[in-house]
Design a protein around this motif. Sequence first.
Motif, PDB file in Angstrom:
ATOM      1  N   ASP A 258       0.826  -1.212   0.000  1.00 46.24           N
ATOM      2  CA  ASP A 258       0.000   0.000   0.000  1.00 46.24           C
ATOM      3  C   ASP A 258       0.860   1.262   0.000  1.00 46.24           C
ATOM      4  OD1 ASP A 258      -2.211  -1.651   0.015  1.00 46.24           O
ATOM      5  OD2 ASP A 258      -2.526  -1.505   2.184  1.00 46.24           O
ATOM      6  N   ARG A 259       1.950   1.238   0.761  1.00 51.60           N
ATOM      7  CA  ARG A 259       2.835   2.405   0.791  1.00 51.60           C
ATOM      8  C   ARG A 259       3.490   2.622  -0.570  1.00 51.60           C
ATOM      9  NH1 ARG A 259       4.465   0.029   5.698  1.00 51.60           N
ATOM     10  NH2 ARG A 259       6.451  -0.619   4.746  1.00 51.60           N
TER      11      ARG A 259
ATOM     12  N   ARG B 136       2.255   1.786  -3.480  1.00 49.48           N
ATOM     13  CA  ARG B 136       1.248   2.329  -4.404  1.00 49.48           C
ATOM     14  C   ARG B 136       1.093   3.835  -4.214  1.00 49.48           C
ATOM     15  NH1 ARG B 136      -3.825  -1.987  -4.075  1.00 49.48           N
ATOM     16  NH2 ARG B 136      -2.821  -3.744  -5.163  1.00 49.48           N
ATOM     17  N   THR B 137       1.068   4.259  -2.967  1.00 49.72           N
ATOM     18  CA  THR B 137       0.937   5.688  -2.680  1.00 49.72           C
ATOM     19  C   THR B 137       2.166   6.447  -3.152  1.00 49.72           C
ATOM     20  OG1 THR B 137      -0.462   5.227  -0.765  1.00 49.72           O
ATOM     21  CG2 THR B 137       0.588   7.385  -0.857  1.00 49.72           C
TER      22      THR B 137
ATOM     23  N   ALA C 288       2.076   6.873  -6.854  1.00 51.72           N
ATOM     24  CA  ALA C 288       1.110   7.886  -7.276  1.00 51.72           C
ATOM     25  C   ALA C 288       1.627   9.296  -7.021  1.00 51.72           C
ATOM     26  CB  ALA C 288      -0.219   7.670  -6.558  1.00 51.72           C
ATOM     27  N   ASP C 289       2.284   9.497  -5.883  1.00 52.10           N
ATOM     28  CA  ASP C 289       2.695  10.846  -5.491  1.00 52.10           C
ATOM     29  C   ASP C 289       4.015  11.291  -6.114  1.00 52.10           C
ATOM     30  OD1 ASP C 289       0.449  10.897  -3.935  1.00 52.10           O
ATOM     31  OD2 ASP C 289       1.488  10.486  -2.050  1.00 52.10           O
TER      32      ASP C 289
ATOM     33  N   SER D 293       3.316  -3.800  -6.962  1.00 57.49           N
ATOM     34  CA  SER D 293       2.825  -2.555  -6.359  1.00 57.49           C
ATOM     35  C   SER D 293       3.008  -1.374  -7.301  1.00 57.49           C
ATOM     36  CB  SER D 293       3.568  -2.296  -5.045  1.00 57.49           C
ATOM     37  OG  SER D 293       3.422  -3.380  -4.150  1.00 57.49           O
TER      38      SER D 293
ATOM     39  N   THR E 149      -0.023   1.197 -10.051  1.00 54.49           N
ATOM     40  CA  THR E 149      -0.193   2.651 -10.103  1.00 54.49           C
ATOM     41  C   THR E 149       0.543   3.301 -11.257  1.00 54.49           C
ATOM     42  OG1 THR E 149      -0.389   2.664  -7.694  1.00 54.49           O
ATOM     43  CG2 THR E 149       0.035   4.779  -8.753  1.00 54.49           C
TER      44      THR E 149
END
Length: 389
Positions: free
Chosen positions: A15-16, A18-19, A22-23, A68, A72
Amino acid sequence: MPAFSLEPEQTDRRDRLRTLAADRLRPLADKGEPGHVNRPLVAELGRLGLLEGLFTAGAVDLCLLRESLAYTCTEAETALALQGLGAHPVHAHGTPAQRARWLPRVTDGTAVAAFALSEPGAGSDAAALALRAEVDAPEPAAPLGAEPDGSARWRLTGEKCWISNAPEADFYTVFARTTPGAGARGVTAFLLPADRPGLSGRPLDMLSPHPIGALDLDAVPVTADDVLGEVDRGFRVAMGTLDLFRPSVGAFAVGMAQAALDATLAHTAGRDAFGGKLKDQQAVAHQVAEMALRTEAARLMVYAAAAAYDEGAPDVPRRAAMAKLLATETAQYVVDAAVQLHGARALRRGHLLEHLYREVRAPRIYEGASEIQRSIIARQLYAEQEAGA
């Protein structure tokens, strides 16, 4: 790790990642030019410490990283994977001098690597390589008690084709024939800097958005100092690299399949159709269930193959082939089904599924086409059967 599930800390890391993609990575990917190396993106992968994991993590962690990122930002995933594919032979088989020169630059994202195996007449049949390594000057006899000085010389002549990151890479792991007529036993791996005289290249206009090109080698000089591993043992270098990366190609495919599945869940749950939501149509609901079933089955096989690699299991080639085959074929099915359920909007340039539709096709071919994976699986099964008998 358990054989068929991720630990809670691994799902948290997914999850980290993926974030983070994205960022930090998606904005850089969007600024890249299709068909060219996105050096700012590669450098950011280095700054984030993600490239270092290519050489310090096991196969399971590599799969987690690739799945991961693929979910994204496929461009970031591919840039990372190509660094690993091109540089892993240096990490696994390079001399201390080769490692010291190139691996720090690969991990910080300032040098771009490439894996140059395929040729116009030797794609799936990697043992049929025709790129010639002709002896230029034999290594002189070293004085008694002295080490060879690395002056054995060859000239590489021929062509490589369908090479990711070519012609823009900073160095290539190149496989050439040092012993004519010896098949897989006569291939040597060389570390070839891009500025070596006689080496040129050209881009190929491909469906896949990442850079792919051809290399022309006109009597390119190499010495014993450029050999990766042993002379005439380069096929082992290539196959060992592919055994590691094939399950993670499957992880790339799973990441794309999951992205397509999640987009489909959101679309069918919100789309009005025939007096209700699209998800209320049984044909749609069953299609989504099939997509989820196949995606999860592929994920399980990918991580089982990666765990087998990390454990040093004897059946890694078969498991790696199964994982890549199932996952890439599954991703093709899932993305195609997602496009169908989204309708025409999914084919509009810039839509997530339009992007995935272009990305998902190539993995069924590179690093061994699906048909080759089936041959590997069958060959291993019969070898195991004969050994057991």
